[in-house]
Design a protein around this motif. Structure first.
Motif, PDB file in Angstrom:
ATOM      1  N   GLY A  85      45.196  29.041  35.614  1.00 51.78           N
ATOM      2  CA  GLY A  85      45.872  29.714  37.100  1.00 51.78           C
ATOM      3  C   GLY A  85      47.197  28.651  37.105  1.00 51.78           C
ATOM      4  O   GLY A  85      46.711  27.213  37.858  1.00 51.78           O
ATOM      5  N   TYR A 220      42.869  38.116  36.082  1.00 51.40           N
ATOM      6  CA  TYR A 220      41.929  37.885  36.021  1.00 51.40           C
ATOM      7  C   TYR A 220      41.725  38.865  34.402  1.00 51.40           C
ATOM      8  O   TYR A 220      41.044  38.035  33.565  1.00 51.40           O
ATOM      9  N   SER A 232      37.708  26.904  34.801  1.00 53.36           N
ATOM     10  CA  SER A 232      38.050  26.234  35.620  1.00 53.36           C
ATOM     11  C   SER A 232      36.518  25.236  36.249  1.00 53.36           C
ATOM     12  O   SER A 232      35.929  25.490  36.482  1.00 53.36           O
ATOM     13  N   PHE A 245      35.372  32.587  39.349  1.00 47.68           N
ATOM     14  CA  PHE A 245      36.995  32.937  38.892  1.00 47.68           C
ATOM     15  C   PHE A 245      36.830  34.403  40.165  1.00 47.68           C
ATOM     16  O   PHE A 245      37.330  35.149  40.450  1.00 47.68           O
ATOM     17  N   SER A 257      48.916  34.909  41.933  1.00 47.99           N
ATOM     18  CA  SER A 257      47.961  35.082  40.891  1.00 47.99           C
ATOM     19  C   SER A 257      48.211  34.879  39.233  1.00 47.99           C
ATOM     20  O   SER A 257      47.523  35.033  38.127  1.00 47.99           O
ATOM     21  N   LYS A 259      48.656  33.924  35.867  1.00 41.97           N
ATOM     22  CA  LYS A 259      48.255  32.360  34.565  1.00 41.97           C
ATOM     23  C   LYS A 259      49.228  32.675  33.915  1.00 41.97           C
ATOM     24  O   LYS A 259      49.237  33.385  32.978  1.00 41.97           O
ATOM     25  N   GLU A 336      40.361  27.601  42.623  1.00 45.66           N
ATOM     26  CA  GLU A 336      39.008  27.688  41.835  1.00 45.66           C
ATOM     27  C   GLU A 336      39.424  26.254  42.009  1.00 45.66           C
ATOM     28  O   GLU A 336      39.855  25.229  42.335  1.00 45.66           O
TER      29      GLU A 336
END
Length: 506
Positions: A85, A220, A232, A245, A257, A259, A336
């Motif tokens: 992320g 996600y 994470s 998450f 957002s 990744k 996160e």
């Protein structure tokens, strides 16, 4: 005389600018020498489970490598293609998307967004009718962060957007830099309305695909379909525990957002350094990308804790300052357990991206690596940043501890609540933040949950209680209505101010 003064000043500025552009940094001597071992040592020094790094120079990817583990339990290594992320590094993508709309003649940077979004509404009417696109992505709207409106909330982007009108501004429009995720989310809504496509689809079509960022994802659910992504982590008594998450970052996607991996983020930096061009494709015009790179507001408070760092300004999705006299554009990201940093030096045509999977080291690890890279590639004497940053880390911890001590010393002892235990229980609601339910316990404390996250309340003094958990050290100031009953509570939230929750009538 005044005209002559302005002419001399203009000439001086022009000369300085010209001189800066003509300054040539001597070519570094084997700048990658020792870099690999340095990063490995930083993993140890800062206690980081995994990281991925990429370096670009003159339009090419020169270095990309993974370090440590993307899955600690299974001993799965990080590679240069492992997805992380990137959090708020996403903001530069949203700003570039606005620049593309400006290129297409669909967006005027300075036109009030109310003309594009008739339903846009803040609590302040002047701000509502004045805010333009460039304001949304430069943290100068006067709106405080209010992150607890979206963090872990079961709300989508449109619901959060419609709730903006219930949030108080903490500063007048343009008065002060205030970092804000919700305004970047609003920039995403603006992109959606103008383009007729979701923010996600617009980015895929206009940015990710042309940049060959084919593994990069925006949500996600997409990430979990990939094989090579980093879990994470948080540090729990020296052991790595999965962070999870559940932050709800996808709802405010335009703020944080994305990744991605080091190799594909390198393409992003190459485009930034090449004035909007990647290969033979002009992704965004040089003129509108320059708007992204132009300072819009001074970062407040104006702090330069080290002499090598200049005061920072914020452009559109980029923090702009100097490192040891060299202009640098950069951005960090945190969500996160992920921490990320990307930085580039436009006049030297070099850049770096660093991705990690823990917040335990905060930004100390990425800063250490980025500064070492900068020293080497700018051919400067290498500064040992670790002792300096260890001191800064210690001072930050000491400051937190002192705040706890000060908090305890300010408590008035031998006071009691004005009402019975049940009077402070019940459901408390805010139109933007949502609600929580307080239930009394036999020991005089209360338990509750906010967006599914548990917390407790203990008596502080008088009608003020103090929280733990999601509301750690937050003061709950219960208020009495005209009938003599508790009818509301005011929470003093960091980066948001006083937020009033009304007690629901049974």
């Amino acid at each position: 005389m005044r005209a002559l003064y302005h002419l001399i000043l203009l000439f001086s500025i022009s000369f300085v600018t010209f001189a800066q552009k003509k300054t040539v940094t001597p070519p570094p001597v084997d700048p990658l020498s020792g870099f690999d071992s340095f990063v490995n040592q930083m993993l140890i020094d800062w206690h980081v489970p995994g990281a991925s790094v990429a370096i670009v120079k003159d339009g090419k990817l020169l270095y990309a490598k993974g370090y440590g583990f993307r899955d600690v339990k299974k001993n799965l290594p990080v590679t240069e293609k492992t997805l992380f992320g990137i959090a708020s590094c996403t903001k530069s993508f949203t700003s570039a998307a606005l620049a593309i709309l400006a290129d297409e003649g669909k967006l005027d940077w300075n036109k009030p967004i109310k003309e594009y979004l008739p339903d846009f509404q803040l609590q302040d009417e002047f701000a509502t009718r004045t805010i333009a696109a460039r304001d949304l992505v430069s943290h100068r709207t006067g709106l405080a962060r209010h992150d607890l409106t979206w963090l872990y909330a079961n709300l989508g982007r449109q619901s959060l957007y419609q709730r903006l009108k219930y949030l108080p501004l903490s500063k007048p429009l343009y008065a002060q830099y205030q970092y804000n995720n919700l305004m970047f989310m609003t920039a995403g809504v603006l992109i959606e309305r103008i383009s007729g496509k979701s923010w996600e689809d617009f980015l895929r079509e206009k940015i990710l695909q042309p940049l060959n960022m084919n593994q990069t994802v925006l949500t996600y659910p997409e990430l979990f379909q990939k094989e090579d992504y980093a879990l994470s982590y948080r540090d729990h008594n020296g052991q790595w525990v999965e962070q999870g998450f559940g932050s709800n970052v996808d709802a405010i996607g335009p703020a944080g957002s994305i990744k991605s991996n080091a190799v594909e983020m390198a393409n992003w930096l190459i485009m930034q350094l090449n004035k909007g061009k990647f290969g033979e494709k002009q992704i965004v015009s040089a003129a509108n990308l320059k708007e992204n790179h132009t300072p819009q507001i001074v970062v407040y408070p104006a702090e330069a804790p080290f002499s090598e760092l200049g005061y920072a300004a914020y452009g559109m999705g980029w923090s702009i300052n100097t490192y040891r006299g060299y202009q640098r554009l950069a951005h960090n990201g945190s969500i996160e357990g992920y921490r990320s940093q990307m930085a580039f030096f436009p006049n030297e045509n070099i850049g770096i991206v660093i991705l990690t999977n823990t917040g335990a080291a905060d930004y100390y690890f990425v800063n250490s690596v980025c500064n070492y890279f900068s020293d080497k590639w700018l051919n400067l004497p290498v500064i040992d940043w670790v002792p300096r940053l260890k001191i800064a880390q210690g001072e930050a911890k000491a400051k937190q501890e002192k705040a706890k001590q000060d908090n305890a010393s300010k408590r008035k002892t031998d006071t009691t609540p004005s009402h019975s235990t049940d009077s402070y229980a019940g459901t408390f609601e805010h139109p933007a933040y949502g609600s929580f339910v307080l239930e009394p316990k036999s020991d005089g404390t209360y338990v509750g949950a906010f967006h599914g996250l548990p917390f407790t309340l203990a008596h502080y003094h008088y009608d003020i209680f103090e929280g733990t958990g999601v509301f750690d050290q937050t003061k709950f100031d219960f208020k009495i209505g005209t009938t003599g009953e508790i009818n509301r509570v005011i929470l003093t939230l960091g980066n948001a101010g006083e937020i009033e929750f009304k007690k629901a009538v049974k």
